[in-house]
Design an enzyme around this catalytic site. Structure first.
Site, PDB file in Angstrom:
ATOM      1  N   GLU A 233      37.358  53.886 -61.902  1.00 56.79           N
ATOM      2  CA  GLU A 233      38.015  54.514 -63.051  1.00 56.79           C
ATOM      3  C   GLU A 233      38.885  55.714 -62.644  1.00 56.79           C
ATOM      4  OE1 GLU A 233      36.116  55.108 -66.751  1.00 56.79           O
ATOM      5  OE2 GLU A 233      35.344  53.069 -66.878  1.00 56.79           O
TER       6      GLU A 233
ATOM      7  N   HIS B 127      28.847  58.597 -65.924  1.00 56.98           N
ATOM      8  CA  HIS B 127      27.994  57.832 -65.013  1.00 56.98           C
ATOM      9  C   HIS B 127      27.392  58.787 -63.988  1.00 56.98           C
ATOM     10  CE1 HIS B 127      29.273  53.496 -65.767  1.00 56.98           C
ATOM     11  NE2 HIS B 127      30.069  54.198 -66.558  1.00 56.98           N
TER      12      HIS B 127
END
Length: 389
Positions: free
Chosen positions: A46, A270
């Site tokens: 990402e 995360h």
């Protein structure tokens, strides 16, 4: 002689623009933290824009002189790999099935997701490091997961890519956000087809609470989740080695603090996952038993085929629906032309109707094309699985 290798994988949640909270501050903190941790290899997911990649590279380039960003799709793949060891080869495989363009608010289709490989020379050992990010789930309930078949296809493609590339290296490592929990069908496919082992299961030292997304320690945990839900483990390091190579997993950990120092938020939504490996050549006549397994298990293959068949049926229904809509619009066109009057409100309404009709035809044709492509890809997966079975 033993060789130690450490690997960090981290989905840093750096969406384009301001779609992820506190991005600029987090990227700066991530860059500094990655340097301080001093892992040998860092796989990031990402990292959606070139500017964010350059920003991270600015912080880590002295520690990691070798790096590669995998370009793909409209926004990029989001994947980049940093290494202390020389990168000898690199390659990117883009997933042919990766969401639907009309579900643009989910964003996966724009990203051009796939799996990237860098081949490293680590003190004479050849190590393939695969970095990937499978399609997001968007629903914690299997019944509301519209992309299960997409992830199944992506998991199979990833596993087959690793299987076909594995002979070129002594050790193969897959790191990334797989958007699948340990007991899921996608993880079973990756394990069975590629012969990969979950490093967490083999670690001598590891966390008792291994959830990497929506966990309690993270400030970006979804506030709507029930307190009984501990989070999900969807970020992994997996590996396999040649029979004459023994890999011991010394440690599996979350090396970053829950909160960035002097801030009130986490590094990402995360958790970063770090592992330390000890790699040894086995004495002549001995081989490692780590990867002894059935390459394809009956239950795994049958479940994958059921998912494929269900998705093909859904696609067929959608294609018929789209064709009916296009047909209805085409039937209405002559009546619109006959009633066309270039005066005042009538002219405006008719013109807007024509424009809207053309836009609908274009959109539905795109939907039709992508659904047809998805159907072919899923059928191909089914045929491949049947041949292996």
């Amino acid at each position: 002689m033993a060789t130690e290798l450490s690997v960090l994988t981290f989905n840093i949640w750096a969406l384009p623009g301001n779609f992820s909270s506190d991005k600029r501050k987090r990227i700066e903190a991530i860059g500094q933290a990655v340097c301080d941790l001093k892992y040998d290899v860092v796989c990031l997911q990402e990292v959606w824009t070139k500017s964010d990649y350059k920003e991270i590279k600015k912080y880590v380039s002295k520690t990691y002189p070798y790096h590669h960003y995998f370009y793909s799709g409209l926004l990029g793949s989001g994947l980049c790999t940093f290494s202390k060891w020389p990168i000898e080869e690199c390659f990117y495989y883009r997933f042919p099935l990766n969401g639907y363009f009309h579900m643009i608010h989910h964003g996966d289709w724009c990203g051009g997701k796939g799996v990237g490989i860098v081949q490293l020379n680590v003190q004479g050992l050849i190590v393939n490091v695969f970095n990937t990010h499978l399609h997001a789930q968007y629903s914690l309930l299997d019944s509301g997961d519209n992309y299960l078949a997409h992830r199944v296809v992506q998991a199979f493609d990833t596993a087959l890519f690793i299987k076909l590339s594995a002979e070129s290296a002594d050790v193969n490592i897959l790191a990334g956000d797989l958007n699948a929990e340990p007991t899921s069908l996608c993880m079973k496919i990756i394990s069975c087809v590629a012969g990969l082992d979950d490093v967490y299961d083999l670690a001598v030292v590891k966390e008792l609470k291994p959830e990497t997304n929506d966990c309690f320690r993270n400030t970006y945990r979804d506030k709507t989740l029930e307190t009984s839900f501990p989070g999900r483990r969807i970020d992994y390091v997996l590996m396999k080695s040649k029979p004459n190579i023994k890999v011991s997993v010394l440690n599996h950990s979350f090396p970053l603090e829950p909160i960035i120092p002097n801030k009130n938020f986490s590094y990402s939504d995360h958790e970063a996952v770090g592992v330390y490996l000890n790699i040894q050549n086995m004495p002549a006549g001995q081989t490692s038993q780590l990867n002894d397994r059935e390459t394809c298990q009956k239950q795994c293959l049958e479940s994958a085929l059921q998912v494929c068949d269900k998705e093909v049926q859904s696609i067929n229904r959608n294609i018929k629906k789209h064709l009916c809509i296009i047909g209805a619009i085409l039937v209405c066109f002559p009546f619109i032309f006959l009633s066309f009057d270039c005066k005042g409100l009538t002219c405006t309404v008719t013109t807007l109707s024509l424009c809207f009709g053309l836009l609908m035809i274009s959109a539905e044709y795109q939907n039709y094309s992508w659904l047809k492509n998805a159907k072919k890809r899923i059928k191909l997966l089914g045929n491949q699985l049947k041949k292996q079975y």
